[in-house]
Design an enzyme around this catalytic site. Structure first.
Site, short mmCIF file in Angstrom:
data_model
loop_
_atom_site.label_atom_id
_atom_site.label_comp_id
_atom_site.label_asym_id
_atom_site.label_seq_id
_atom_site.Cartn_x
_atom_site.Cartn_y
_atom_site.Cartn_z
N THR A 10 -8.29 3.59 8.45
CA THR A 10 -9.54 2.57 8.49
C THR A 10 -9.69 1.84 9.93
O THR A 10 -8.61 1.08 10.10
CB THR A 10 -9.41 1.66 7.53
N ASN A 48 0.79 -1.43 0.13
CA ASN A 48 0.09 -0.06 0.05
C ASN A 48 0.84 1.33 -0.10
O ASN A 48 1.83 1.72 0.88
CB ASN A 48 -0.85 -0.32 1.09
N HIS A 64 0.93 6.15 1.94
CA HIS A 64 1.64 7.19 2.73
C HIS A 64 2.87 7.91 2.03
O HIS A 64 3.21 8.68 2.66
CB HIS A 64 2.03 6.49 3.84
N ARG A 121 -9.78 8.01 -0.74
CA ARG A 121 -10.68 8.31 0.04
C ARG A 121 -11.66 9.48 -0.41
O ARG A 121 -11.03 10.14 -1.21
CB ARG A 121 -9.99 8.83 1.58
N ARG A 167 -7.48 12.80 1.17
CA ARG A 167 -6.33 13.37 1.82
C ARG A 167 -4.88 12.63 1.77
O ARG A 167 -4.07 13.33 1.87
CB ARG A 167 -6.62 12.87 3.47
N GLU A 226 -10.77 -9.46 3.14
CA GLU A 226 -9.47 -9.10 3.93
C GLU A 226 -9.77 -9.06 5.34
O GLU A 226 -10.67 -8.13 5.78
CB GLU A 226 -9.36 -7.78 3.25
N HIS A 282 -3.76 -4.73 7.86
CA HIS A 282 -3.85 -3.41 8.71
C HIS A 282 -3.19 -3.75 10.09
O HIS A 282 -3.12 -4.40 10.66
CB HIS A 282 -5.44 -3.27 9.11
N HIS A 330 -5.86 3.61 -1.54
CA HIS A 330 -7.23 3.96 -0.89
C HIS A 330 -7.50 5.32 -1.14
O HIS A 330 -6.87 6.28 -0.97
CB HIS A 330 -7.03 3.87 0.75
N GLU A 352 -8.93 0.26 -2.74
CA GLU A 352 -9.65 0.35 -1.46
C GLU A 352 -10.70 1.33 -1.44
O GLU A 352 -10.09 2.67 -2.05
CB GLU A 352 -8.76 0.40 -0.29
N1 PXP Z 1 -5.94 -3.29 4.35
C1 PXP Z 1 -6.86 -2.26 4.42
C2 PXP Z 1 -8.37 -2.30 4.01
C3 PXP Z 1 -6.41 -0.78 4.78
O1 PXP Z 1 -7.58 0.23 4.99
C4 PXP Z 1 -5.29 -0.53 5.27
C5 PXP Z 1 -4.66 0.88 5.61
O2 PXP Z 1 -4.97 1.62 4.53
C6 PXP Z 1 -4.17 -1.38 5.10
C7 PXP Z 1 -4.55 -2.82 4.76
C8 PXP Z 1 -2.74 -1.40 5.26
O3 PXP Z 1 -2.56 -1.00 6.69
P1 PXP Z 1 -1.12 -0.52 7.11
O4 PXP Z 1 -1.03 0.69 6.60
O5 PXP Z 1 -1.36 -0.39 8.79
O6 PXP Z 1 -0.28 -1.52 6.98
#
Ligand code: PXP
Length: 239
Positions: A101, A7, A10, A45, A49, A151, A191, A43, A70
């Site tokens: 999330t 992901n 960030h 949003r 953001r 998931e 997550h 994601h 996402e």
């Molecule tokens: N899976 C989902 C559905 C999420 O919303 C997120 C956060 O955006 C993640 C995985 C990844 O989480 P993390 O950034 O804490 O690894």
């Protein structure tokens, strides 16, 4: 062996902090794929953001592995997904004020909305995963309403500090993975997973893919620091 979907939200968070055009999540996705990532996750949003529409459209053109979008189950997002055609949509709950999330999608409370979104996305030949807490009723309902995958939210396991609570939360994740697998649902998990919490999944066959963002981007900021400082020093020395 389970896969890893990276992901890159960030990277976009850093960019948006200054409102400029770097660092680019599209470039980060290329590097993640070169390192062997099995998929790229973003994601989009409602409040934009971090990830922007431009990122999603560009990633569709550049990602060579698999693009996972996402999103909330809203008409606006379904329209964008239908246009972009990611390889997988993961439906997530979304609250404007949350930092990230915070919990799984409650598909028992929101059955009609989620079912409608799955139907609309399937009509566009897009596979759908549901981000849910490790809960048997949520898993059964996911199957009933035709989700392709789930998931499992691993946040409770990752965030727990009390050892007994951590054990219980991990046991719930494992039980959920086995239940979903039995029901022929694909199983992803994510997550809060980091370089420690991932170790406990050793030997577990039921999880197809881990979705990980924050810990990887955080480590990248650290292990890439020396090179970044050296590059700047080289330029300064040349002044
Ligand atoms: N899976 C989902 C559905 C999420 O919303 C997120 C956060 O955006 C993640 C995985 C990844 O989480 P993390 O950034 O804490 O690894």
């Amino acid at each position: 062996m389970a896969g890893l979907a990276v992901n890159v939200d960030h990277i976009a968070t850093l960019r948006q902090a200054r409102g400029i055009n770097y660092p680019d999540p599209v470039a980060a996705a290329v590097l993640a794929e070169l390192a062997g990532a099995d998929g790229i996750v973003v994601h989009l949003r409602e409040d934009r953001r971090h990830i922007q529409d431009r990122d999603v459209y560009l990633l569709r053109k550049t990602v060579l592995s698999k693009l996972i979008l996402e999103m909330a189950a809203t008409d606006e997002m379904i329209k964008i997904a239908s246009d972009v055609k990611p390889d997988l949509v993961t439906l997530v709950p979304e609250k404007r004020e949350e930092l990230t999330t915070e919990g799984g999608l409650d598909i028992i409370t929101h059955t009609a909305t989620v079912e409608k979104a799955i139907f609309a996305l399937h009509e566009q030949q897009i596979k759908v995963s549901l981000f849910i807490d490790p809960d048997t009723d949520q898993i059964k309902k996911s199957r009933e309403i035709n989700a392709d995958m789930i998931e499992i939210h691993t946040g409770t396991y990752c965030d727990a500090t009390d050892p007994a609570e951590k054990d219980a939360a991990f046991a719930a994740v494992i039980e959920a993975a086995k239940k979903a697998f039995q029901l022929n649902l694909g199983v992803n998990a994510g997550h809060g997973l980091c370089y420690n919490s991932i170790k406990r999944f050793k030997g577990l066959k039921e999880i197809d893919e881990f979705s990980i963002g924050h810990s990887i981007i955080s480590r990248a900021a650290m292990v890439g620091m020396q090179q970044a400082v050296t590059d700047m020093l080289t330029l300064i020395k040349e002044l």
